[in-house]
Write a protein that holds these residues in place. Structure first.
Motif, PDB file in Angstrom:
ATOM      1  N   LEU A  15      -8.257   0.982  -3.877  1.00 21.49           N
ATOM      2  CA  LEU A  15      -7.284   2.112  -4.261  1.00 21.49           C
ATOM      3  C   LEU A  15      -6.532   2.788  -3.041  1.00 21.49           C
ATOM      4  CD1 LEU A  15      -6.553   4.441  -6.398  1.00 21.49           C
ATOM      5  CD2 LEU A  15      -8.910   5.556  -5.945  1.00 21.49           C
ATOM      6  N   VAL A  16      -6.890   3.391  -2.203  1.00 19.65           N
ATOM      7  CA  VAL A  16      -6.211   3.774  -0.908  1.00 19.65           C
ATOM      8  C   VAL A  16      -5.146   2.892  -0.459  1.00 19.65           C
ATOM      9  CG1 VAL A  16      -6.359   4.684   1.504  1.00 19.65           C
ATOM     10  CG2 VAL A  16      -7.958   5.568  -0.206  1.00 19.65           C
ATOM     11  N   TRP A  17      -5.440   1.614  -0.104  1.00 20.46           N
ATOM     12  CA  TRP A  17      -4.694   0.353   0.292  1.00 20.46           C
ATOM     13  C   TRP A  17      -3.354   0.408  -0.813  1.00 20.46           C
ATOM     14  CZ3 TRP A  17      -3.556  -2.648   4.235  1.00 20.46           C
ATOM     15  CH2 TRP A  17      -2.676  -3.659   4.170  1.00 20.46           C
ATOM     16  N   CYS A  18      -3.697   0.301  -1.882  1.00 23.08           N
ATOM     17  CA  CYS A  18      -2.558   0.206  -2.896  1.00 23.08           C
ATOM     18  C   CYS A  18      -1.854   1.394  -3.020  1.00 23.08           C
ATOM     19  CB  CYS A  18      -3.082  -0.392  -4.456  1.00 23.08           C
ATOM     20  SG  CYS A  18      -3.742  -2.126  -4.515  1.00 23.08           S
ATOM     21  N   ALA A  19      -2.484   2.476  -3.027  1.00 24.16           N
ATOM     22  CA  ALA A  19      -1.868   3.798  -3.101  1.00 24.16           C
ATOM     23  C   ALA A  19      -1.088   3.932  -2.161  1.00 24.16           C
ATOM     24  CB  ALA A  19      -2.590   5.069  -3.494  1.00 24.16           C
ATOM     25  N   ALA A  20      -1.270   3.827  -0.965  1.00 27.48           N
ATOM     26  CA  ALA A  20      -0.669   3.959   0.504  1.00 27.48           C
ATOM     27  C   ALA A  20       0.488   2.836   0.575  1.00 27.48           C
ATOM     28  CB  ALA A  20      -1.520   3.663   1.567  1.00 27.48           C
ATOM     29  N   LEU A  21       0.392   1.866  -0.109  1.00 28.48           N
ATOM     30  CA  LEU A  21       1.568   0.817  -0.111  1.00 28.48           C
ATOM     31  C   LEU A  21       2.657   1.250  -1.164  1.00 28.48           C
ATOM     32  CD1 LEU A  21       0.080  -2.681   0.441  1.00 28.48           C
ATOM     33  CD2 LEU A  21       1.099  -1.160   2.305  1.00 28.48           C
ATOM     34  N   ALA A  22       1.936   1.773  -2.283  1.00 24.68           N
ATOM     35  CA  ALA A  22       3.095   2.228  -3.254  1.00 24.68           C
ATOM     36  C   ALA A  22       3.825   3.343  -2.808  1.00 24.68           C
ATOM     37  CB  ALA A  22       2.216   2.624  -4.557  1.00 24.68           C
ATOM     38  N   THR A  23       3.182   4.499  -2.226  1.00 29.89           N
ATOM     39  CA  THR A  23       3.928   5.455  -1.865  1.00 29.89           C
ATOM     40  C   THR A  23       4.728   5.719  -0.609  1.00 29.89           C
ATOM     41  OG1 THR A  23       1.919   6.822  -0.978  1.00 29.89           O
ATOM     42  CG2 THR A  23       2.355   6.954  -3.385  1.00 29.89           C
ATOM     43  N   ARG A  24       4.068   4.820   0.197  1.00 30.48           N
ATOM     44  CA  ARG A  24       4.415   4.767   1.630  1.00 30.48           C
ATOM     45  C   ARG A  24       4.101   6.177   2.604  1.00 30.48           C
ATOM     46  NH1 ARG A  24       7.089   0.747   3.685  1.00 30.48           N
ATOM     47  NH2 ARG A  24       8.139   1.968   5.198  1.00 30.48           N
ATOM     48  N   ARG A  25       2.910   6.582   1.867  1.00 33.75           N
ATOM     49  CA  ARG A  25       2.631   7.761   2.508  1.00 33.75           C
ATOM     50  C   ARG A  25       0.828   7.728   2.654  1.00 33.75           C
ATOM     51  NH1 ARG A  25       6.105   9.661  -1.143  1.00 33.75           N
ATOM     52  NH2 ARG A  25       8.049  10.640  -0.169  1.00 33.75           N
ATOM     53  N   PRO A  26       0.322   7.051   3.656  1.00 33.80           N
ATOM     54  CA  PRO A  26      -0.893   6.742   4.182  1.00 33.80           C
ATOM     55  C   PRO A  26      -1.788   7.995   4.341  1.00 33.80           C
ATOM     56  CG  PRO A  26       0.278   5.067   5.311  1.00 33.80           C
ATOM     57  CD  PRO A  26       1.351   6.083   4.645  1.00 33.80           C
ATOM     58  N   ALA A  74      -9.030   2.235   5.473  1.00 33.17           N
ATOM     59  CA  ALA A  74      -7.984   1.904   4.406  1.00 33.17           C
ATOM     60  C   ALA A  74      -6.694   2.422   4.833  1.00 33.17           C
ATOM     61  CB  ALA A  74      -8.337   1.803   2.933  1.00 33.17           C
ATOM     62  N   ALA A  75      -6.448   3.558   4.884  1.00 36.13           N
ATOM     63  CA  ALA A  75      -5.189   4.498   5.048  1.00 36.13           C
ATOM     64  C   ALA A  75      -4.681   3.899   6.646  1.00 36.13           C
ATOM     65  CB  ALA A  75      -5.463   5.923   5.122  1.00 36.13           C
ATOM     66  N   ALA A  76      -5.449   3.846   7.608  1.00 38.88           N
ATOM     67  CA  ALA A  76      -5.279   3.588   8.828  1.00 38.88           C
ATOM     68  C   ALA A  76      -4.618   2.014   8.867  1.00 38.88           C
ATOM     69  CB  ALA A  76      -6.321   3.552   9.768  1.00 38.88           C
ATOM     70  N   LEU A  77      -5.264   1.206   8.326  1.00 41.45           N
ATOM     71  CA  LEU A  77      -4.776  -0.389   8.208  1.00 41.45           C
ATOM     72  C   LEU A  77      -3.620  -0.204   7.221  1.00 41.45           C
ATOM     73  CD1 LEU A  77      -8.026  -2.331   7.178  1.00 41.45           C
ATOM     74  CD2 LEU A  77      -6.803  -2.409   9.192  1.00 41.45           C
ATOM     75  N   ALA A  78      -3.365   0.318   6.089  1.00 37.47           N
ATOM     76  CA  ALA A  78      -1.798   0.339   5.535  1.00 37.47           C
ATOM     77  C   ALA A  78      -1.078   0.881   6.124  1.00 37.47           C
ATOM     78  CB  ALA A  78      -2.198   1.150   4.110  1.00 37.47           C
ATOM     79  N   ALA A  79      -1.298   2.188   7.026  1.00 42.94           N
ATOM     80  CA  ALA A  79      -0.053   2.624   7.890  1.00 42.94           C
ATOM     81  C   ALA A  79       0.214   1.469   8.692  1.00 42.94           C
ATOM     82  CB  ALA A  79      -0.985   3.992   8.621  1.00 42.94           C
ATOM     83  N   GLY A  80      -0.746   0.930   9.396  1.00 43.61           N
ATOM     84  CA  GLY A  80      -0.500  -0.321  10.555  1.00 43.61           C
ATOM     85  C   GLY A  80       0.458  -1.327   9.785  1.00 43.61           C
ATOM     86  N   LEU A 119       2.445  -0.877   7.343  1.00 45.09           N
ATOM     87  CA  LEU A 119       3.667  -0.667   6.929  1.00 45.09           C
ATOM     88  C   LEU A 119       4.556  -0.470   8.251  1.00 45.09           C
ATOM     89  CD1 LEU A 119       2.571   2.222   4.114  1.00 45.09           C
ATOM     90  CD2 LEU A 119       3.953   0.060   3.702  1.00 45.09           C
ATOM     91  N   ALA A 120       4.152  -0.085   9.158  1.00 44.00           N
ATOM     92  CA  ALA A 120       4.763   0.092  10.270  1.00 44.00           C
ATOM     93  C   ALA A 120       5.193  -1.370  10.990  1.00 44.00           C
ATOM     94  CB  ALA A 120       3.883   0.713  11.470  1.00 44.00           C
ATOM     95  N   LEU A 121       4.298  -2.359  10.784  1.00 48.71           N
ATOM     96  CA  LEU A 121       4.673  -3.597  11.105  1.00 48.71           C
ATOM     97  C   LEU A 121       5.684  -4.153  10.222  1.00 48.71           C
ATOM     98  CD1 LEU A 121       1.150  -5.401  12.147  1.00 48.71           C
ATOM     99  CD2 LEU A 121       3.195  -4.819  13.774  1.00 48.71           C
ATOM    100  N   ARG A 122       5.729  -4.015   8.874  1.00 43.43           N
ATOM    101  CA  ARG A 122       6.671  -4.435   8.067  1.00 43.43           C
ATOM    102  C   ARG A 122       7.997  -3.955   8.441  1.00 43.43           C
ATOM    103  NH1 ARG A 122       5.375  -3.654   1.993  1.00 43.43           N
ATOM    104  NH2 ARG A 122       6.332  -1.817   2.329  1.00 43.43           N
ATOM    105  N   ASP A 123       7.764  -2.619   8.620  1.00 42.50           N
ATOM    106  CA  ASP A 123       9.183  -1.878   8.558  1.00 42.50           C
ATOM    107  C   ASP A 123       9.749  -2.556  10.139  1.00 42.50           C
ATOM    108  OD1 ASP A 123       8.823  -0.438   6.534  1.00 42.50           O
ATOM    109  OD2 ASP A 123       7.961   1.560   7.549  1.00 42.50           O
ATOM    110  N   ARG A 124       8.938  -2.498  11.161  1.00 45.59           N
ATOM    111  CA  ARG A 124       9.510  -2.962  12.274  1.00 45.59           C
ATOM    112  C   ARG A 124      10.293  -4.829  12.341  1.00 45.59           C
ATOM    113  NH1 ARG A 124       6.515  -3.990  18.339  1.00 45.59           N
ATOM    114  NH2 ARG A 124       8.466  -4.506  19.323  1.00 45.59           N
ATOM    115  N   ARG A 125       9.387  -5.405  11.376  1.00 46.84           N
ATOM    116  CA  ARG A 125       9.832  -6.556  11.277  1.00 46.84           C
ATOM    117  C   ARG A 125      11.168  -6.654  10.367  1.00 46.84           C
ATOM    118  NH1 ARG A 125       5.775  -9.446   8.086  1.00 46.84           N
ATOM    119  NH2 ARG A 125       6.917  -8.655   6.341  1.00 46.84           N
TER     120      ARG A 125
END
Length: 178
Positions: free
Chosen positions: A102-113, A154-160, A162-168
């Protein structure tokens, strides 16, 4: 490990054998999944992740409110069992993993881990308080701690991620410029 997987599958079958729980899971998943889609359109979130987050919220609610309060819990005067964090046992591990998808999907959806993590911890606390009040479970601080630990990971993994994806994406767009 195989015994734990069998136990988990047996537990799922047992939970879903209750028609009220199975029906609540289906209705909750449909309603909350549709709500996720509408929220995605309204707030500019990612729709697929939002729908999955809604469906997973329905699953979390069904699994946390499926059981009746144990008879031994009604005898004592303690509203909530005060116990600490533990991963020893299938139930404890299940609680640690409950909020992860739930946290993984919600964090990716909102981009607010961080906001999602805080919401998940708050939701876990609310669930623990509501369970004995509605007679559908037992309040335990261990469940809150385990749910919260899973949400934080899950939030920490999602934040990581998202950061890697943004950097890429930044590196890729920089490479496209003349």
């Amino acid at each position: 490990m195989l015994d734990q997987v069998r136990w988990a599958l047996d537990a799922i079958v047992f939970v879903l054998s209750d028609p009220l729980t199975a029906g609540g899971l289906v209705v909750g998943a449909v309603v909350l999944g549709a709500s996720g889609w509408f929220a995605a359109r309204r707030f500019g979130w990612r729709p697929v992740h939002s729908v999955f987050a809604g469906v997973l919220l329905g699953l979390v609610l069904a699994l946390t409110f499926w059981r009746s309060q144990p008879s031994w819990a009604l005898v004592g005067t303690q509203f909530c069992v005060l116990n600490g964090f533990s991963l020893h046992g299938v139930s404890e591990l299940f609680n640690a993993l409950l909020f992860v998808p739930l946290v993984w999907c919600a964090a990716l959806a909102t981009r607010r881990p961080l906001a999602v993590m805080v919401s998940a911890v708050g939701s876990s606390a609310l669930i623990e308080v509501l369970q004995p009040l509605v007679g559908r479970g037992l309040c335990e601080t261990r469940d809150l701690f385990n749910n919260s630990a899973g949400a934080v990971v899950a939030a920490a993994l999602a934040a990581g991620y998202l950061a890697l994806r943004d950097r890429r994406e930044v590196v890729a767009s920089a490479g496209e410029r003349p």
